[in-house]
Design a protein around this motif. Structure first.
Motif, PDB file in Angstrom:
ATOM      1  N   VAL A 119       4.988  57.312 -19.794  1.00 31.54           N
ATOM      2  CA  VAL A 119       5.943  58.031 -18.966  1.00 31.54           C
ATOM      3  C   VAL A 119       6.576  57.079 -17.963  1.00 31.54           C
ATOM      4  N   ILE A 120       7.887  57.258 -17.770  1.00 33.07           N
ATOM      5  CA  ILE A 120       8.610  56.559 -16.703  1.00 33.07           C
ATOM      6  C   ILE A 120       9.042  57.613 -15.691  1.00 33.07           C
ATOM      7  N   LEU A 121       8.766  57.362 -14.437  1.00 33.56           N
ATOM      8  CA  LEU A 121       9.172  58.234 -13.340  1.00 33.56           C
ATOM      9  C   LEU A 121      10.544  57.780 -12.848  1.00 33.56           C
ATOM     10  N   VAL A 122      11.472  58.721 -12.661  1.00 30.83           N
ATOM     11  CA  VAL A 122      12.837  58.386 -12.241  1.00 30.83           C
ATOM     12  C   VAL A 122      13.247  59.263 -11.058  1.00 30.83           C
ATOM     13  N   ASP A 123      13.859  58.633 -10.063  1.00 26.35           N
ATOM     14  CA  ASP A 123      14.451  59.367  -8.946  1.00 26.35           C
ATOM     15  C   ASP A 123      15.588  58.528  -8.375  1.00 26.35           C
ATOM     16  N   ASP A 124      16.307  59.107  -7.437  1.00 28.88           N
ATOM     17  CA  ASP A 124      17.454  58.394  -6.878  1.00 28.88           C
ATOM     18  C   ASP A 124      17.051  57.328  -5.873  1.00 28.88           C
ATOM     19  N   LEU A 125      15.958  57.567  -5.119  1.00 32.21           N
ATOM     20  CA  LEU A 125      15.674  56.704  -3.982  1.00 32.21           C
ATOM     21  C   LEU A 125      14.178  56.628  -3.712  1.00 32.21           C
ATOM     22  N   ILE A 126      13.707  55.436  -3.356  1.00 31.20           N
ATOM     23  CA  ILE A 126      12.330  55.252  -2.891  1.00 31.20           C
ATOM     24  C   ILE A 126      12.408  54.849  -1.421  1.00 31.20           C
ATOM     25  N   ALA A 127      11.781  55.657  -0.577  1.00 32.77           N
ATOM     26  CA  ALA A 127      11.781  55.396   0.871  1.00 32.77           C
ATOM     27  C   ALA A 127      10.339  55.153   1.312  1.00 32.77           C
ATOM     28  N   THR A 128       9.691  56.154   1.888  1.00 38.22           N
ATOM     29  CA  THR A 128       8.305  55.994   2.326  1.00 38.22           C
ATOM     30  C   THR A 128       7.328  56.057   1.159  1.00 38.22           C
ATOM     31  N   GLY A 129       7.766  56.602   0.035  1.00 39.53           N
ATOM     32  CA  GLY A 129       6.945  56.640  -1.170  1.00 39.53           C
ATOM     33  C   GLY A 129       6.061  57.852  -1.322  1.00 39.53           C
ATOM     34  N   GLY A 130       6.022  58.739  -0.355  1.00 44.93           N
ATOM     35  CA  GLY A 130       5.120  59.887  -0.432  1.00 44.93           C
ATOM     36  C   GLY A 130       5.331  60.744  -1.661  1.00 44.93           C
ATOM     37  N   THR A 131       6.575  61.082  -1.951  1.00 41.58           N
ATOM     38  CA  THR A 131       6.877  61.923  -3.103  1.00 41.58           C
ATOM     39  C   THR A 131       6.572  61.192  -4.406  1.00 41.58           C
ATOM     40  N   ALA A 132       6.965  59.937  -4.494  1.00 43.40           N
ATOM     41  CA  ALA A 132       6.734  59.162  -5.718  1.00 43.40           C
ATOM     42  C   ALA A 132       5.246  58.935  -5.966  1.00 43.40           C
ATOM     43  N   VAL A 147       4.193  54.102 -16.971  1.00 43.80           N
ATOM     44  CA  VAL A 147       4.637  52.750 -17.308  1.00 43.80           C
ATOM     45  C   VAL A 147       5.394  52.113 -16.153  1.00 43.80           C
ATOM     46  N   SER A 148       6.231  52.907 -15.491  1.00 44.27           N
ATOM     47  CA  SER A 148       7.094  52.372 -14.450  1.00 44.27           C
ATOM     48  C   SER A 148       7.645  53.512 -13.605  1.00 44.27           C
ATOM     49  N   ALA A 149       8.132  53.152 -12.427  1.00 44.62           N
ATOM     50  CA  ALA A 149       8.894  54.075 -11.583  1.00 44.62           C
ATOM     51  C   ALA A 149      10.226  53.394 -11.294  1.00 44.62           C
ATOM     52  N   CYS A 150      11.326  54.118 -11.572  1.00 43.13           N
ATOM     53  CA  CYS A 150      12.661  53.546 -11.455  1.00 43.13           C
ATOM     54  C   CYS A 150      13.502  54.354 -10.477  1.00 43.13           C
ATOM     55  N   PHE A 151      14.243  53.649  -9.651  1.00 42.40           N
ATOM     56  CA  PHE A 151      15.067  54.261  -8.629  1.00 42.40           C
ATOM     57  C   PHE A 151      16.400  53.528  -8.547  1.00 42.40           C
ATOM     58  N   VAL A 152      17.449  54.239  -8.210  1.00 40.26           N
ATOM     59  CA  VAL A 152      18.724  53.578  -7.965  1.00 40.26           C
ATOM     60  C   VAL A 152      18.619  52.789  -6.660  1.00 40.26           C
ATOM     61  N   ILE A 153      18.059  53.407  -5.614  1.00 41.27           N
ATOM     62  CA  ILE A 153      18.048  52.829  -4.275  1.00 41.27           C
ATOM     63  C   ILE A 153      16.631  52.560  -3.795  1.00 41.27           C
ATOM     64  N   ASP A 154      16.440  51.412  -3.179  1.00 36.28           N
ATOM     65  CA  ASP A 154      15.198  51.086  -2.481  1.00 36.28           C
ATOM     66  C   ASP A 154      15.528  50.904  -1.002  1.00 36.28           C
ATOM     67  N   LEU A 155      14.716  51.535  -0.164  1.00 33.44           N
ATOM     68  CA  LEU A 155      14.769  51.293   1.283  1.00 33.44           C
ATOM     69  C   LEU A 155      13.495  50.510   1.626  1.00 33.44           C
ATOM     70  N   PRO A 156      13.512  49.189   1.402  1.00 31.85           N
ATOM     71  CA  PRO A 156      12.279  48.397   1.493  1.00 31.85           C
ATOM     72  C   PRO A 156      11.608  48.426   2.858  1.00 31.85           C
ATOM     73  N   ASP A 157      12.368  48.647   3.918  1.00 33.52           N
ATOM     74  CA  ASP A 157      11.779  48.675   5.260  1.00 33.52           C
ATOM     75  C   ASP A 157      10.788  49.825   5.435  1.00 33.52           C
ATOM     76  N   LEU A 158      10.850  50.830   4.562  1.00 31.45           N
ATOM     77  CA  LEU A 158       9.980  51.998   4.690  1.00 31.45           C
ATOM     78  C   LEU A 158       8.703  51.890   3.853  1.00 31.45           C
ATOM     79  N   GLY A 159       8.601  50.877   2.980  1.00 32.32           N
ATOM     80  CA  GLY A 159       7.334  50.548   2.327  1.00 32.32           C
ATOM     81  C   GLY A 159       6.919  51.350   1.105  1.00 32.32           C
ATOM     82  N   GLY A 160       7.769  52.214   0.592  1.00 36.64           N
ATOM     83  CA  GLY A 160       7.383  53.025  -0.564  1.00 36.64           C
ATOM     84  C   GLY A 160       7.079  52.223  -1.815  1.00 36.64           C
ATOM     85  N   ARG A 161       7.871  51.210  -2.062  1.00 40.64           N
ATOM     86  CA  ARG A 161       7.668  50.364  -3.240  1.00 40.64           C
ATOM     87  C   ARG A 161       6.262  49.765  -3.238  1.00 40.64           C
TER      88      ARG A 161
END
Length: 180
Positions: A119-132, A147-161
């Motif tokens: 399974v690949i998880l897909v969403d528009d944005l990764i922020a704090t990561g709680g939902t993902a 297998v992977s989690a894919c997002f259009v947008i990363d907000l790296p300052d929030l640490g979700g990745r």
């Protein structure tokens, strides 16, 4: 940023002070409405997995449904909606997860994924990561191989990745924005 990332970033509307002061909301509805940007984003999300056997794409409510459905179609995979509590009509599995502003619950049908399916998880944005993180835990709870989690947008300052990578999940993003 690459030319591709710059093109995608320019197709995303930034709304200051939404949903509260100090937050810049990254709105992908403008990307979705731009045929070239939408196609290029979906192609970029699909490309690393072309030729691989991916069984399911899981999309988180609601923009993950749009992107995930398109990715599932391109990969000839099934689609699994991960929804807020109480929205699915059949037997479900549920998990509580942390939000930036509290706690919520999400669920999926108990029979949406067979044990061992990729399974690949897909969403528009990764922020704090709680939902993902909650979605990955929910998928693993019923035996999925995430297998992977894919997002259009990363907000790296929030640490979700980093939270997803700490769970052993590969994370792919197409564009980054600093700040919130």
């Amino acid at each position: 940023m690459s030319n591709f990332a710059l093109e995608l970033a320019s197709s995303i509307r930034s709304i200051p002070d939404y949903p509260k002061a100090g937050i810049i909301f990254r709105d992908i509805t403008t990307l979705l409405g731009n045929p070239r940007a939408f196609r290029r984003a979906v192609d970029a999300l699909v490309q690393p997995y072309a030729g691989m056997k991916i069984d399911k794409i899981a999309g988180m409510e609601a923009r993950g449904f749009i992107l995930g459905g398109a990715v599932a179609h391109q990969l000839s995979a099934g689609f699994v909606p991960i929804r807020k509590k109480g929205k699915l009509p059949h037997d479900t599995v549920r998990i509580a997860y942390s939000l930036e502003y509290g706690v919520d619950e999400m669920e999926m049908h108990v029979d949406a994924v067979e044990p061992g399916e990729k399974v690949i998880l897909v969403d528009d944005l990764i922020a704090t990561g709680g939902t993902a993180v909650g979605a990955v835990q929910l998928l693993r709870q019923i035996g999925a191989d995430v297998v992977s989690a894919c997002f259009v947008i990363d907000l790296p300052d929030l640490g979700g990745r980093k939270k997803l990578e700490a769970l052993g999940v590969e994370v792919r993003t197409l564009v980054e924005f600093s700040g919130h």
